[in-house]
Design an enzyme around this catalytic site. Structure first.
Site, PDB file in Angstrom:
ATOM      1  N   TYR A 202      42.810  52.277  45.040  1.00 34.19           N
ATOM      2  CA  TYR A 202      43.126  53.338  45.674  1.00 34.19           C
ATOM      3  C   TYR A 202      43.707  54.390  44.544  1.00 34.19           C
ATOM      4  CZ  TYR A 202      41.591  53.057  50.452  1.00 34.19           C
ATOM      5  OH  TYR A 202      40.833  52.592  51.592  1.00 34.19           O
TER       6      TYR A 202
ATOM      7  N   LYS B 169      40.702  37.662  46.927  1.00 35.60           N
ATOM      8  CA  LYS B 169      39.337  37.202  46.465  1.00 35.60           C
ATOM      9  C   LYS B 169      39.782  36.357  45.183  1.00 35.60           C
ATOM     10  CE  LYS B 169      34.753  37.348  46.547  1.00 35.60           C
ATOM     11  NZ  LYS B 169      34.052  36.554  47.709  1.00 35.60           N
TER      12      LYS B 169
ATOM     13  N   ASP C 151      35.983  37.617  52.289  1.00 37.52           N
ATOM     14  CA  ASP C 151      34.791  37.472  53.214  1.00 37.52           C
ATOM     15  C   ASP C 151      34.783  36.724  54.219  1.00 37.52           C
ATOM     16  OD1 ASP C 151      35.064  35.717  51.263  1.00 37.52           O
ATOM     17  OD2 ASP C 151      33.052  35.416  50.484  1.00 37.52           O
TER      18      ASP C 151
ATOM     19  N   ASP D  56      42.057  47.975  54.381  1.00 36.39           N
ATOM     20  CA  ASP D  56      41.883  49.273  55.099  1.00 36.39           C
ATOM     21  C   ASP D  56      40.394  48.784  55.779  1.00 36.39           C
ATOM     22  OD1 ASP D  56      40.705  52.079  55.432  1.00 36.39           O
ATOM     23  OD2 ASP D  56      39.176  51.730  53.831  1.00 36.39           O
TER      24      ASP D  56
ATOM     25  N   ASP E  34      39.930  48.086  60.198  1.00 35.91           N
ATOM     26  CA  ASP E  34      38.897  48.808  61.118  1.00 35.91           C
ATOM     27  C   ASP E  34      38.378  47.677  61.994  1.00 35.91           C
ATOM     28  OD1 ASP E  34      39.443  51.421  60.131  1.00 35.91           O
ATOM     29  OD2 ASP E  34      37.301  51.748  60.029  1.00 35.91           O
TER      30      ASP E  34
END
Ligand code: IPM
Ligand code: MG
Length: 383
Positions: free
Chosen positions: A146, A211, A243, A267, A271
């Site tokens: 970000y 990751k 993942d 983020d 959700d």
């Protein structure tokens, strides 16, 4: 204990103003019940800021925030409004990300809970819901992709592939976009401490997301989190690739207690987790920064967006905004009883069958569809 507080209330765009109205209603009920004095200063932000003062975060609004003990925020950003405004000046970056950076709000807490009464609103079959879903997403909020530099879009020339060898090389103008994912050891350490401390007050398990099989950032993240874990011997640490975590969340969400994530992964996964808990309209969030060594300055907002399609229609779920008030009372003001009182009032409204459209299901016997205002009234009345 302090009983006098000053709050900046920045409703913003879309459904922001109508859910903020209900949150303030509930806060006023709390003020009365717990004999508090809460001074609320409202100020425009987002497109409302651009309309009022030409900037997504007007200087006057920033000043109100700086004088406040905490910021209660609605939501900003209307994707369809004025595509000609430069992206740096659009509300998501110029207001929301700027406030996060300006106040050093690196610790974002998103508690995801699926109450039994809302089992119908969960997209998973009942057997996957176990005894209920209860996950705390701890998201790093001021680093990673970000904010990393360079962050830019530039022109470049690329060689067009040719059918036959020896043909004239054609250079074509194109564009290249760069975002930079960067984390330092101290940035990872401080958010890891937040996750372990939170876990030690819960079910004592941290699942750290990375990751590390592909990203340098992931390798560093894993090393640092492993090292921080040594200071918390009563908390179990598990590492998981992002993942796989996305998959595990829908297969077996009950395995998670605290999910520790860098900014971007947090983020996305928050959700996903919110959908498991019935709706994004139920997910509050606290973004905390340090004041004299303590993680108490806070910015409280629903994790969902502005939902322009339902704005102004009395359809939005105000619960995420109302639960954000509870987080504010708990984390910034140490008023645990007042916070619990809001959470109990929300549970009572839901328990009595009240549902906004996002959590309504026709199969849910006894459920009654209500609007934003009616939900807010019921929760305020239950305080
Ligand atoms: C969130 C939102 C924001 C983010 C957007 C609106 C910039 O999605 O708080 O999760 O990506 O952080
Ligand atoms: Mg988001």
């Amino acid at each position: 204990m302090l009983t006098k507080f000053t709050i900046a209330a920045l409703a913003g765009d879309g459904i922001g103003p109508e859910v903020m109205r209900e949150a303030i209603k509930v806060l006023r009920a709390i003020e009365k019940k717990f004999s508090l004095t809460v001074q609320i200063t409202e100020a425009p932000v987002g497109w409302a800021g651009i309309d009022a003062a030409g900037k997504a975060l007007p200087d006057a609004t920033l000043a109100v925030c700086k004088q406040a003990d905490a910021i209660l925020f609605g939501s900003v950003g209307l994707p369809d409004r004025d595509p000609t405004i430069p992206k740096e000046e659009r509300p998501e970056r110029a207001a929301l990300l700027r406030i996060r950076k300006e106040f050093g709000l690196y610790a974002n807490l998103r508690p995801v809970q699926l109450p039994k009464a809302l089992a119908h609103a969960c997209p998973l079959r009942p057997e996957r819901q176990g005894d209920g879903i209860d996950i705390l997403v701890v998201r790093e909020l001021t680093g990673g992709m970000y904010f990393g530099q360079p962050k830019k879009t530039e022109d470049y020339f690329h060689e067009e592939p040719q059918a036959d060898e020896g043909a004239t090389v054609i250079m074509k103008r194109a564009q290249r976009a760069t975002d930079t994912m960067v984390y330092t050891t101290p940035e990872i350490e401080r958010i890891a401490h937040v996750a372990f401390k939170a876990a030690s007050l819960r079910r004592k398990k941290v699942t750290s997301i990375d990751k590390a099989n592909v990203l340098e950032n992931g390798v560093l993240w894993r090393d640092v989190v492993t090292r921080v874990a040594r200071a918390y011997p009563n908390v179990t640490l598990e590492h998981m690739f992002v993942d796989n975590a996305a998959m595990q969340l829908v297969l077996k969400p009950t395995q998670f207690d605290v999910l520790l994530c860098e900014n971007m992964f947090g983020d996305i996964l928050s959700d996903e987790a919110a959908a498991l808990a019935g709706s994004l309209g139920m997910l509050p969030s606290a973004s905390l920064g340090k004041v004299s060594g303590e993680l108490t300055f806070g910015f409280y907002e629903p994790a969902g967006g502005t939902a322009p399609d339902i704005a102004g229609k009395n359809l939005a779920n105000p619960i995420a905004q109302i639960l954000s008030v509870a987080l504010m009372l708990r984390y910034s003001f140490g008023l645990n009883d007042a916070a619990s009182s809001i959470e109990a009032a929300v549970a009572k409204a839901i328990g009595s069958g009240l549902r906004t459209g996002d959590i309504f299901s026709p199969h849910d016997t006894g459920a009654k569809k209500v609007g934003t205002r009616e939900m807010g009234d019921a929760i305020a009345a239950a305080i």
